[in-house]
Scaffold this motif. Structure first.
Motif, PDB file in Angstrom:
ATOM      1  N   LEU A  95       0.846  -1.200   0.000  1.00 25.98           N
ATOM      2  CA  LEU A  95       0.000   0.000   0.000  1.00 25.98           C
ATOM      3  C   LEU A  95       0.884   1.254   0.000  1.00 25.98           C
ATOM      4  O   LEU A  95       0.651   2.198  -0.754  1.00 25.98           O
ATOM      5  CB  LEU A  95      -0.922  -0.039   1.224  1.00 25.98           C
ATOM      6  N   VAL A  96       1.929   1.220   0.814  1.00 30.10           N
ATOM      7  CA  VAL A  96       2.855   2.361   0.875  1.00 30.10           C
ATOM      8  C   VAL A  96       3.502   2.599  -0.490  1.00 30.10           C
ATOM      9  O   VAL A  96       3.572   3.734  -0.974  1.00 30.10           O
ATOM     10  CB  VAL A  96       3.930   2.118   1.971  1.00 30.10           C
ATOM     11  N   ARG A  97       3.946   1.509  -1.129  1.00 28.98           N
ATOM     12  CA  ARG A  97       4.585   1.656  -2.455  1.00 28.98           C
ATOM     13  C   ARG A  97       3.627   2.289  -3.452  1.00 28.98           C
ATOM     14  O   ARG A  97       3.994   3.187  -4.209  1.00 28.98           O
ATOM     15  CB  ARG A  97       5.025   0.285  -2.976  1.00 28.98           C
ATOM     16  N   ALA A  98       2.386   1.800  -3.445  1.00 26.36           N
ATOM     17  CA  ALA A  98       1.399   2.308  -4.404  1.00 26.36           C
ATOM     18  C   ALA A  98       1.132   3.795  -4.153  1.00 26.36           C
ATOM     19  O   ALA A  98       1.041   4.584  -5.103  1.00 26.36           O
ATOM     20  CB  ALA A  98       0.108   1.499  -4.290  1.00 26.36           C
ATOM     21  N   VAL A  99       1.022   4.169  -2.896  1.00 27.47           N
ATOM     22  CA  VAL A  99       0.745   5.576  -2.560  1.00 27.47           C
ATOM     23  C   VAL A  99       1.913   6.466  -2.990  1.00 27.47           C
ATOM     24  O   VAL A  99       1.729   7.538  -3.568  1.00 27.47           O
ATOM     25  CB  VAL A  99       0.442   5.712  -1.044  1.00 27.47           C
ATOM     26  N   ARG A 100       3.120   5.995  -2.741  1.00 27.60           N
ATOM     27  CA  ARG A 100       4.298   6.776  -3.151  1.00 27.60           C
ATOM     28  C   ARG A 100       4.361   6.880  -4.676  1.00 27.60           C
ATOM     29  O   ARG A 100       4.649   7.951  -5.217  1.00 27.60           O
ATOM     30  CB  ARG A 100       5.584   6.154  -2.624  1.00 27.60           C
ATOM     31  N   ALA A 101       4.062   5.757  -5.344  1.00 27.10           N
ATOM     32  CA  ALA A 101       4.107   5.772  -6.814  1.00 27.10           C
ATOM     33  C   ALA A 101       3.057   6.737  -7.368  1.00 27.10           C
ATOM     34  O   ALA A 101       3.245   7.318  -8.438  1.00 27.10           O
ATOM     35  CB  ALA A 101       3.881   4.361  -7.356  1.00 27.10           C
ATOM     36  N   ALA A 102       1.962   6.917  -6.654  1.00 29.36           N
ATOM     37  CA  ALA A 102       0.912   7.840  -7.112  1.00 29.36           C
ATOM     38  C   ALA A 102       1.275   9.289  -6.795  1.00 29.36           C
ATOM     39  O   ALA A 102       0.518  10.202  -7.122  1.00 29.36           O
ATOM     40  CB  ALA A 102      -0.420   7.468  -6.470  1.00 29.36           C
ATOM     41  N   GLY A 103       2.419   9.476  -6.155  1.00 25.25           N
ATOM     42  CA  GLY A 103       2.939  10.830  -5.956  1.00 25.25           C
ATOM     43  C   GLY A 103       2.528  11.497  -4.657  1.00 25.25           C
ATOM     44  O   GLY A 103       2.709  12.709  -4.491  1.00 25.25           O
ATOM     45  N   PHE A 104       2.001  10.716  -3.706  1.00 28.21           N
ATOM     46  CA  PHE A 104       1.576  11.318  -2.441  1.00 28.21           C
ATOM     47  C   PHE A 104       2.632  11.106  -1.354  1.00 28.21           C
ATOM     48  O   PHE A 104       3.394  10.136  -1.391  1.00 28.21           O
ATOM     49  CB  PHE A 104       0.237  10.727  -1.991  1.00 28.21           C
ATOM     50  N   ALA A 105       2.603  11.999  -0.391  1.00 30.71           N
ATOM     51  CA  ALA A 105       3.556  11.903   0.727  1.00 30.71           C
ATOM     52  C   ALA A 105       3.167  10.742   1.635  1.00 30.71           C
ATOM     53  O   ALA A 105       1.980  10.477   1.853  1.00 30.71           O
ATOM     54  CB  ALA A 105       3.546  13.203   1.524  1.00 30.71           C
ATOM     55  N   VAL A 106       4.194  10.052   2.146  1.00 28.08           N
ATOM     56  CA  VAL A 106       3.987   8.995   3.151  1.00 28.08           C
ATOM     57  C   VAL A 106       4.746   9.431   4.403  1.00 28.08           C
ATOM     58  O   VAL A 106       5.960   9.665   4.349  1.00 28.08           O
ATOM     59  CB  VAL A 106       4.504   7.629   2.644  1.00 28.08           C
ATOM     60  N   ILE A 107       4.020   9.560   5.499  1.00 27.52           N
ATOM     61  CA  ILE A 107       4.624  10.130   6.717  1.00 27.52           C
ATOM     62  C   ILE A 107       4.584   9.090   7.840  1.00 27.52           C
ATOM     63  O   ILE A 107       3.502   8.687   8.272  1.00 27.52           O
ATOM     64  CB  ILE A 107       3.849  11.392   7.148  1.00 27.52           C
ATOM     65  N   PRO A 108       5.751   8.618   8.287  1.00 28.17           N
ATOM     66  CA  PRO A 108       5.742   7.640   9.384  1.00 28.17           C
ATOM     67  C   PRO A 108       5.471   8.298  10.739  1.00 28.17           C
ATOM     68  O   PRO A 108       5.975   9.394  11.005  1.00 28.17           O
ATOM     69  CB  PRO A 108       7.162   7.052   9.342  1.00 28.17           C
ATOM     70  N   VAL A 109       4.699   7.634  11.552  1.00 23.80           N
ATOM     71  CA  VAL A 109       4.486   8.081  12.940  1.00 23.80           C
ATOM     72  C   VAL A 109       4.972   6.918  13.805  1.00 23.80           C
ATOM     73  O   VAL A 109       4.244   5.970  14.078  1.00 23.80           O
ATOM     74  CB  VAL A 109       3.002   8.410  13.199  1.00 23.80           C
ATOM     75  N   PRO A 110       6.254   6.941  14.211  1.00 20.90           N
ATOM     76  CA  PRO A 110       6.871   5.760  14.825  1.00 20.90           C
ATOM     77  C   PRO A 110       6.370   5.470  16.231  1.00 20.90           C
ATOM     78  O   PRO A 110       5.820   6.338  16.905  1.00 20.90           O
ATOM     79  CB  PRO A 110       8.356   6.106  14.844  1.00 20.90           C
ATOM     80  N   GLY A 111       6.591   4.241  16.637  1.00 18.67           N
ATOM     81  CA  GLY A 111       6.165   3.835  17.974  1.00 18.67           C
ATOM     82  C   GLY A 111       6.547   2.397  18.236  1.00 18.67           C
ATOM     83  O   GLY A 111       7.644   1.954  17.855  1.00 18.67           O
ATOM     84  N   ALA A 112       5.659   1.646  18.871  1.00 16.93           N
ATOM     85  CA  ALA A 112       5.994   0.297  19.328  1.00 16.93           C
ATOM     86  C   ALA A 112       6.395  -0.635  18.185  1.00 16.93           C
ATOM     87  O   ALA A 112       5.832  -0.584  17.091  1.00 16.93           O
ATOM     88  CB  ALA A 112       4.802  -0.292  20.084  1.00 16.93           C
ATOM     89  N   ASN A 113       7.350  -1.483  18.492  1.00 10.60           N
ATOM     90  CA  ASN A 113       7.813  -2.517  17.565  1.00 10.60           C
ATOM     91  C   ASN A 113       8.442  -3.617  18.425  1.00 10.60           C
ATOM     92  O   ASN A 113       9.313  -3.329  19.249  1.00 10.60           O
ATOM     93  CB  ASN A 113       8.831  -1.930  16.578  1.00 10.60           C
ATOM     94  N   ALA A 114       7.969  -4.850  18.236  1.00  8.45           N
ATOM     95  CA  ALA A 114       8.412  -5.939  19.112  1.00  8.45           C
ATOM     96  C   ALA A 114       9.921  -6.181  18.991  1.00  8.45           C
ATOM     97  O   ALA A 114      10.594  -6.435  19.996  1.00  8.45           O
ATOM     98  CB  ALA A 114       7.628  -7.208  18.794  1.00  8.45           C
ATOM     99  N   ALA A 115      10.458  -6.113  17.781  1.00 10.21           N
ATOM    100  CA  ALA A 115      11.889  -6.365  17.581  1.00 10.21           C
ATOM    101  C   ALA A 115      12.728  -5.335  18.342  1.00 10.21           C
ATOM    102  O   ALA A 115      13.677  -5.695  19.052  1.00 10.21           O
ATOM    103  CB  ALA A 115      12.215  -6.321  16.091  1.00 10.21           C
ATOM    104  N   ALA A 116      12.370  -4.069  18.197  1.00  6.61           N
ATOM    105  CA  ALA A 116      13.142  -3.010  18.863  1.00  6.61           C
ATOM    106  C   ALA A 116      13.017  -3.134  20.380  1.00  6.61           C
ATOM    107  O   ALA A 116      13.999  -2.958  21.108  1.00  6.61           O
ATOM    108  CB  ALA A 116      12.659  -1.640  18.390  1.00  6.61           C
ATOM    109  N   ALA A 117      11.815  -3.465  20.851  1.00  7.03           N
ATOM    110  CA  ALA A 117      11.625  -3.608  22.303  1.00  7.03           C
ATOM    111  C   ALA A 117      12.504  -4.742  22.833  1.00  7.03           C
ATOM    112  O   ALA A 117      13.183  -4.602  23.857  1.00  7.03           O
ATOM    113  CB  ALA A 117      10.154  -3.876  22.612  1.00  7.03           C
ATOM    114  N   ALA A 118      12.510  -5.879  22.130  1.00  7.20           N
ATOM    115  CA  ALA A 118      13.301  -7.030  22.570  1.00  7.20           C
ATOM    116  C   ALA A 118      14.793  -6.703  22.538  1.00  7.20           C
ATOM    117  O   ALA A 118      15.530  -6.990  23.495  1.00  7.20           O
ATOM    118  CB  ALA A 118      12.996  -8.240  21.693  1.00  7.20           C
ATOM    119  N   LEU A 119      15.240  -6.084  21.459  1.00  6.37           N
ATOM    120  CA  LEU A 119      16.664  -5.736  21.354  1.00  6.37           C
ATOM    121  C   LEU A 119      17.078  -4.797  22.477  1.00  6.37           C
ATOM    122  O   LEU A 119      18.151  -4.946  23.063  1.00  6.37           O
ATOM    123  CB  LEU A 119      16.932  -5.044  20.016  1.00  6.37           C
TER     124      LEU A 119
END
Ligand code: SAM
Length: 286
Positions: A95-119
């Protein structure tokens, strides 16, 4: 401004959502959610009434079209998954790829992630290699582990409770038993546990109590120790060996130095013999 916001949600503890994520989820015109039933309770907990539409792995192309249609109308759209960060072992990347290909901005709002928490709670340092879920069948899983065995980084794996014993057995079959391993289970939840063990001991530990096998897992395996030549012991290995050698015989000093520094025992032993011989020579001269 029309944009797609990729918003991380909690991996268990509802408190693990950022103020910005809540603000974005309230402000957008629609939320693309992996499972609208899963996300409903989270959103209603925070009084968010934004309309939802489904964006799961089986309809990602249609969901992307829908999101792009809204963006073309000048609307803002958020993307969330069932838990944690979208597109990390979750749908969302297409979905992100398609939105970017259509020329729209994709803005991450970071937060929880199991891998990062475990590390962050593992004590392992340096590079890490996120492999996520390995193949479900043992043959494929073992082949994947063979390919990963030499990667000079902490391996980060995801596993579901019904496969954790099989994964532990395959790890023991494919990786050296002394490689350190951390089992991070049910992170941020009531029965969170983070257990440090080794590849050789993990399966028996899990089998020791069926509660240890329950819940969601991140499995971390520390980077392989790179064999060094006799003349390339690092400064820390030299320092530790020197201290131990002042108190202990060569064999005990080199064995302990290997345990402490993880430098190769053979190289430490050779160096210890050399230091001892040098020391004896010095002694006879004074
Ligand atoms: N997108 C998520 C993230 O950012 O971590 C991962 C989603 S993936 C479908 C689910 C897997 O992530 C679980 O099977 C488990 O391996 C890991 N996971 C998710 N939540 C977890 C938790 N609270 N504790 C341990 N592992 C978790």
């Amino acid at each position: 401004m029309a944009a797609l916001y990729v918003v991380a949600t909690p991996i268990g503890n509802l408190g693990d959502i950022s103020a910005r994520a809540l603000q974005v989820l309230k402000a957008v015109d629609a939320i693309a959610a992996e499972d609208t039933r899963t996300s409903g309770p989270l959103l209603s907990h925070y009084g968010i009434g934004t309309r939802l539409f489904a964006a799961h792995e089986h309809n990602e192309a249609q969901a992307a079209e829908k999101a792009i249609g809204l963006l073309r109308e000048g609307r803002r759209v958020a993307l969330i998954s069932d838990a944690g960060t979208p597109a990390i072992s979750d749908p969302g990347a297409r979905l992100v790829r398609a939105v970017r290909a259509a020329g729209f901005a994709v803005i991450p709002v970071p937060g929880a992630n199991a891998a990062a928490a475990a590390l962050s709670a593992s004590g392992f340092e340096g590079a890490f290699h996120f492999a996520g879920f390995l193949p479900a069948k043992s043959t494929g899983r073992r082949a994947a582990l063979r390919a990963l065995a030499g990667v000079p980084a902490t391996l980060v794996l995801y596993e579901a409770p019904h496969r954790i014993l099989d994964l532990a057995a395959d790890l023991a079959a494919e990786l050296p038993p002394e490689r350190r391993l951390v089992l991070a289970r049910e992170l941020t939840k009531r029965f969170e546990s983070i257990h440090a063990t080794t590849v050789g001991e993990a399966l028996a530990w899990l089998q020791g109590d069926e509660y240890r096998q329950r819940g969601e897992f991140v499995v971390l395996i520390e980077a392989p120790v790179v064999a060094k030549n006799d003349d390339t012991l690092d400064a820390e290995a030299e320092r530790v060996l020197g201290l131990l050698l002042a108190e202990l015989p060569v064999s005990s000093a080199s064995r302990l130095a290997a345990d402490i520094t993880r430098a190769p025992r053979k190289a430490l032993y050779a160096r210890a013999l050399q230091l001892k011989a040098d020391g004896d020579d010095d002694g006879s001269e004074t």
